[in-house]
Structures are given as structure tokens and as C-alpha cells.
Design a protein around this motif. Structure first.
Motif, PDB file in Angstrom:
ATOM      1  N   GLY A 176      -5.388  39.962  18.392  1.00 26.49           N
ATOM      2  CA  GLY A 176      -5.357  39.033  17.278  1.00 26.49           C
ATOM      3  C   GLY A 176      -3.970  38.561  16.896  1.00 26.49           C
ATOM      4  N   GLU A 177      -2.928  39.085  17.578  1.00 24.27           N
ATOM      5  CA  GLU A 177      -1.540  38.724  17.258  1.00 24.27           C
ATOM      6  C   GLU A 177      -0.886  37.891  18.360  1.00 24.27           C
ATOM      7  OE1 GLU A 177      -0.082  39.105  14.514  1.00 24.27           O
ATOM      8  OE2 GLU A 177      -1.199  40.653  13.434  1.00 24.27           O
ATOM      9  N   GLU A 178      -1.692  37.387  19.279  1.00 30.12           N
ATOM     10  CA  GLU A 178      -1.144  36.600  20.370  1.00 30.12           C
ATOM     11  C   GLU A 178      -0.484  35.323  19.838  1.00 30.12           C
ATOM     12  OE1 GLU A 178      -4.250  37.604  20.070  1.00 30.12           O
ATOM     13  OE2 GLU A 178      -4.735  38.904  21.778  1.00 30.12           O
ATOM     14  N   PRO A 179       0.679  34.954  20.358  1.00 25.88           N
ATOM     15  CA  PRO A 179       1.387  33.763  19.870  1.00 25.88           C
ATOM     16  C   PRO A 179       0.598  32.481  20.126  1.00 25.88           C
ATOM     17  CG  PRO A 179       2.843  35.170  21.142  1.00 25.88           C
ATOM     18  CD  PRO A 179       1.449  35.691  21.366  1.00 25.88           C
ATOM     19  N   GLY A 180       0.727  31.529  19.194  1.00 23.56           N
ATOM     20  CA  GLY A 180       0.067  30.237  19.317  1.00 23.56           C
ATOM     21  C   GLY A 180       1.074  29.107  19.337  1.00 23.56           C
ATOM     22  N   ALA A 181       0.578  27.893  19.138  1.00 24.95           N
ATOM     23  CA  ALA A 181       1.410  26.688  19.237  1.00 24.95           C
ATOM     24  C   ALA A 181       2.561  26.709  18.235  1.00 24.95           C
ATOM     25  CB  ALA A 181       0.541  25.449  19.028  1.00 24.95           C
ATOM     26  N   GLU A 182       2.309  27.200  17.030  1.00 26.26           N
ATOM     27  CA  GLU A 182       3.368  27.238  16.017  1.00 26.26           C
ATOM     28  C   GLU A 182       4.480  28.201  16.425  1.00 26.26           C
ATOM     29  OE1 GLU A 182       3.947  28.216  11.246  1.00 26.26           O
ATOM     30  OE2 GLU A 182       1.927  27.850  12.057  1.00 26.26           O
ATOM     31  N   ASP A 183       4.088  29.336  16.997  1.00 23.23           N
ATOM     32  CA  ASP A 183       5.080  30.300  17.478  1.00 23.23           C
ATOM     33  C   ASP A 183       5.928  29.682  18.585  1.00 23.23           C
ATOM     34  OD1 ASP A 183       4.255  32.744  15.965  1.00 23.23           O
ATOM     35  OD2 ASP A 183       2.396  32.410  17.065  1.00 23.23           O
ATOM     36  N   ILE A 184       5.281  28.987  19.490  1.00 24.65           N
ATOM     37  CA  ILE A 184       6.011  28.357  20.594  1.00 24.65           C
ATOM     38  C   ILE A 184       7.047  27.384  20.053  1.00 24.65           C
ATOM     39  CG2 ILE A 184       5.802  26.785  22.558  1.00 24.65           C
ATOM     40  CD1 ILE A 184       3.077  28.081  23.140  1.00 24.65           C
ATOM     41  N   ALA A 185       6.649  26.531  19.124  1.00 22.92           N
ATOM     42  CA  ALA A 185       7.572  25.540  18.560  1.00 22.92           C
ATOM     43  C   ALA A 185       8.760  26.220  17.887  1.00 22.92           C
ATOM     44  CB  ALA A 185       6.830  24.637  17.577  1.00 22.92           C
ATOM     45  N   GLU A 186       8.492  27.262  17.113  1.00 29.06           N
ATOM     46  CA  GLU A 186       9.571  27.956  16.400  1.00 29.06           C
ATOM     47  C   GLU A 186      10.531  28.642  17.369  1.00 29.06           C
ATOM     48  OE1 GLU A 186       7.635  30.636  13.747  1.00 29.06           O
ATOM     49  OE2 GLU A 186       7.110  29.081  12.272  1.00 29.06           O
ATOM     50  N   ARG A 187       9.997  29.257  18.402  1.00 22.38           N
ATOM     51  CA  ARG A 187      10.853  30.003  19.326  1.00 22.38           C
ATOM     52  C   ARG A 187      11.584  29.087  20.296  1.00 22.38           C
ATOM     53  NH1 ARG A 187       6.901  35.202  20.550  1.00 22.38           N
ATOM     54  NH2 ARG A 187       6.056  35.309  18.418  1.00 22.38           N
ATOM     55  N   LEU A 188      11.001  27.953  20.603  1.00 22.28           N
ATOM     56  CA  LEU A 188      11.751  26.960  21.375  1.00 22.28           C
ATOM     57  C   LEU A 188      13.011  26.555  20.612  1.00 22.28           C
ATOM     58  CD1 LEU A 188       8.963  24.581  22.761  1.00 22.28           C
ATOM     59  CD2 LEU A 188      10.550  25.927  24.136  1.00 22.28           C
ATOM     60  N   ALA A 189      12.846  26.299  19.316  1.00 18.53           N
ATOM     61  CA  ALA A 189      13.975  25.851  18.493  1.00 18.53           C
ATOM     62  C   ALA A 189      15.005  26.949  18.269  1.00 18.53           C
ATOM     63  CB  ALA A 189      13.460  25.326  17.157  1.00 18.53           C
ATOM     64  N   ALA A 190      14.547  28.176  18.106  1.00 17.75           N
ATOM     65  CA  ALA A 190      15.449  29.268  17.727  1.00 17.75           C
ATOM     66  C   ALA A 190      16.088  29.975  18.922  1.00 17.75           C
ATOM     67  CB  ALA A 190      14.694  30.292  16.886  1.00 17.75           C
ATOM     68  N   PHE A 191      15.446  29.944  20.083  1.00 18.35           N
ATOM     69  CA  PHE A 191      15.924  30.730  21.220  1.00 18.35           C
ATOM     70  C   PHE A 191      16.098  29.911  22.501  1.00 18.35           C
ATOM     71  CE2 PHE A 191      13.647  33.590  18.363  1.00 18.35           C
ATOM     72  CZ  PHE A 191      14.593  34.586  18.174  1.00 18.35           C
ATOM     73  N   HIS A 192      15.017  29.333  22.974  1.00 15.38           N
ATOM     74  CA  HIS A 192      15.022  28.634  24.262  1.00 15.38           C
ATOM     75  C   HIS A 192      16.017  27.481  24.265  1.00 15.38           C
ATOM     76  CE1 HIS A 192      13.416  26.228  27.624  1.00 15.38           C
ATOM     77  NE2 HIS A 192      12.726  27.285  28.020  1.00 15.38           N
TER      78      HIS A 192
END
Length: 271
Positions: free
Chosen positions: A111-127
Motif C-alpha cells: 500500500g506504500e508503493e510510489p505513484g505519479a506524485e512521488d515520481i514528479a517530486e523525486r524527479l525535481a528533488a533528485f534526478h
């Protein structure tokens, strides 16, 4: 060489004057607390880290620039297409934010698997910050030499049935079938006497997104990936993934020759 402390936590940059840039997208182990809370025990172990690879290359090419991601690939994978496009369609691989480890085992709590919002946030903060750093160093080095060579440094366990059959060669070079660098660079990297190591060019690993994205030989930017097997320099390919100095020194000698040959090619390519 001038070591420049990074102002952005996701990466570290060490600047040199060589035309060669060493990329380390997978040696980081940092996982923010909010992300760690969502990982299961398997995920928190971050076993798919490229253990000690930055140590392995340290000092081999004195004036090489190094760009290293400090975050774990489980936060977001710095060597995956930000659009989520698979590197190897039809084959098992891990995604932009991995859902499983290299054994195919889930790494997130149910139930804690990352979704689209997580991807967007981590692209901006890390990738994105990591790749902005690579882009800046490519531009800087190319301005000096008229050419830049990105050597992307990786390692992986030698046997992973979920990803490939059998046992990998010790050195796995990837140039996406020769598209990401000049033939002279490919030849320089692969022509070094094996010294007891096995190797392959464009086998199971043909170069990740970093290599394929930046490798534009027609524009004077060349990229090549080297995926090493961890058996070649670790005590064992299992926890605690200890560095084996004697094994590693033999491999370092080989890597040093490879990098020196690649650097020597740069001046000819810039003409």
C-alpha cells in the motif's frame, strides 16, 4: 584538481581538467526518512547499490571530473528515462522508481508503493539536479577540449536470474550498439589486455539512459558505460558487501589503463 563541495545534497562534484567525466549514478545510499518509512525491510537494505564503485575508480585518472549521486536508486533511479520508458523492452528490468529489487522481490510496504506524485517530486528533488550537474560538467569540459567523454561507472552482482541467464562477464561495456561514442573510444576501452578478466561489448547491458541520452558523437559528446561484476572486487556478493583490496587493485590496474587510453583518444577527436 579542485574539489567543489556540492550545494545540492543529491550529488557531489569533483572537477578536473581532463576531457573525461566519470559518472556514478548508483553508489549513493541516502534515503530520506519519509521514503524509508515506506520501504519494507528488503528495501531498507538497499542491496542493489553499486557498492564501493567510487572507491574503485578513485585516483585512476588524476584530472577526471567526477559526478556522483548521493541518493539510493530506490529513491529514484538516476540512470532511467525520466519519462519512464524501458531501457530493455520485453526484458525484466527495474523502473524509474523501482518496485522490486534485482531478484524481483518487492521493496515497498504493501500500500506504500510510489505513484505519479512521488515520481514528479523525486524527479525535481533528485534526478533532475544530478543530471543538471552532469550537463554543466559536459559543457565545461567541452569548452576546454572541444570534446567531452562521459564514462558511466556501474557494478552489479554477477548472477541475477531475474535479470539475465547465467553469469555475467567481469566487464560489460555498453555503447548502445556503437551509437553513443566514436569507434575509436569503443576500441580504446575494449582493446586493453584482459589480464584474467572476461569482457563483452553491448551484451546484456548496452548502456543505460545516461549513456544513451548524452552520447552524441556528432556533437563532440561521447558516452560509454561499464558495468562491472561485484565478484571482481568484493569479498563476496552479499551482505556486508565488503571491499576486497587485493582483488580490487588488480581490477584498478585494468581500469586505469582503460581510462588512460580513452583520454588519449580525446585529443585526436577534437581536431
Amino acid at each position: 584538481m579542485n574539489t567543489q563541495p556540492s550545494e545540492v545534497a543529491p550529488f557531489e562534484v569533483t572537477r578536473g581538467t581532463s576531457p573525461v567525466i566519470l559518472g556514478f549514478p548508483h553508489t549513493g545510499t541516502h534515503v530520506p526518512d519519509a521514503v524509508k518509512a515506506r520501504l519494507n525491510d528488503m528495501g531498507r537494505a538497499v542491496e542493489d547499490t553499486d557498492w564501493h564503485v567510487h572507491r574503485l575508480y578513485d585516483g585512476l585518472l588524476r584530472e577526471a571530473t567526477c559526478v556522483r549521486a548521493t541518493f539510493s536508486r530506490y529513491v529514484i533511479d538516476a540512470n532511467r528515462d525520466p519519462e519512464g520508458v524501458s531501457l530493455y523492452p520485453g526484458q525484466n528490468t527495474t523502473t524509474l522508481i523501482p518496485q522490486t529489487d534485482f531478484e524481483g522481490r518487492p521493496i515497498w510496504r504493501e500500500g506504500e508503493e510510489p505513484g505519479a506524485e512521488d515520481i514528479a517530486e523525486r524527479l525535481a528533488a533528485f534526478h533532475r539536479p544530478y543530471h543538471q550537474a552532469i550537463e554543466a560538467e559536459i559543457a565545461r569540459v567541452k569548452a576546454i577540449h572541444g570534446v567531452a567523454i562521459l564514462f558511466d561507472c556501474h557494478s552489479i552482482r554477477s548472477r541475477l536470474p531475474y535479470l539475465f541467464e547465467g553469469t555475467l562477464p567481469d566487464l560489460n561495456f555498453g555503447t548502445d550498439g556503437g551509437r553513443t561514442c566514436a569507434p575509436e573510444i569503443e576500441a580504446a576501452a575494449t582493446a586493453v589486455v584482459p589480464d584474467g578478466f572476461s569482457q563483452v561489448l553491448n551484451g546484456r547491458f548496452r548502456g543505460g539512459w545516461t549513456t544513451r541520452h548524452y552520447g552524441r558523437p556528432e556533437d563532440g559528446v561521447h558516452a560509454i558505460q561499464l558495468e562491472l561484476t561485484q565478484a571482481a572486487y568484493l569479498v563476496a556478493e552479499e551482505v556486508p558487501y565488503d571491499y576486497a583490496p587485493e582483488k580490487a587493485e588488480k581490477l584498478r590496474a585494468r581500469l586505469g589503463k582503460i581510462l588512460a587510453r580513452i583520454e588519449a583518444v580525446a585529443s585526436r577527436l577534437a581536431r
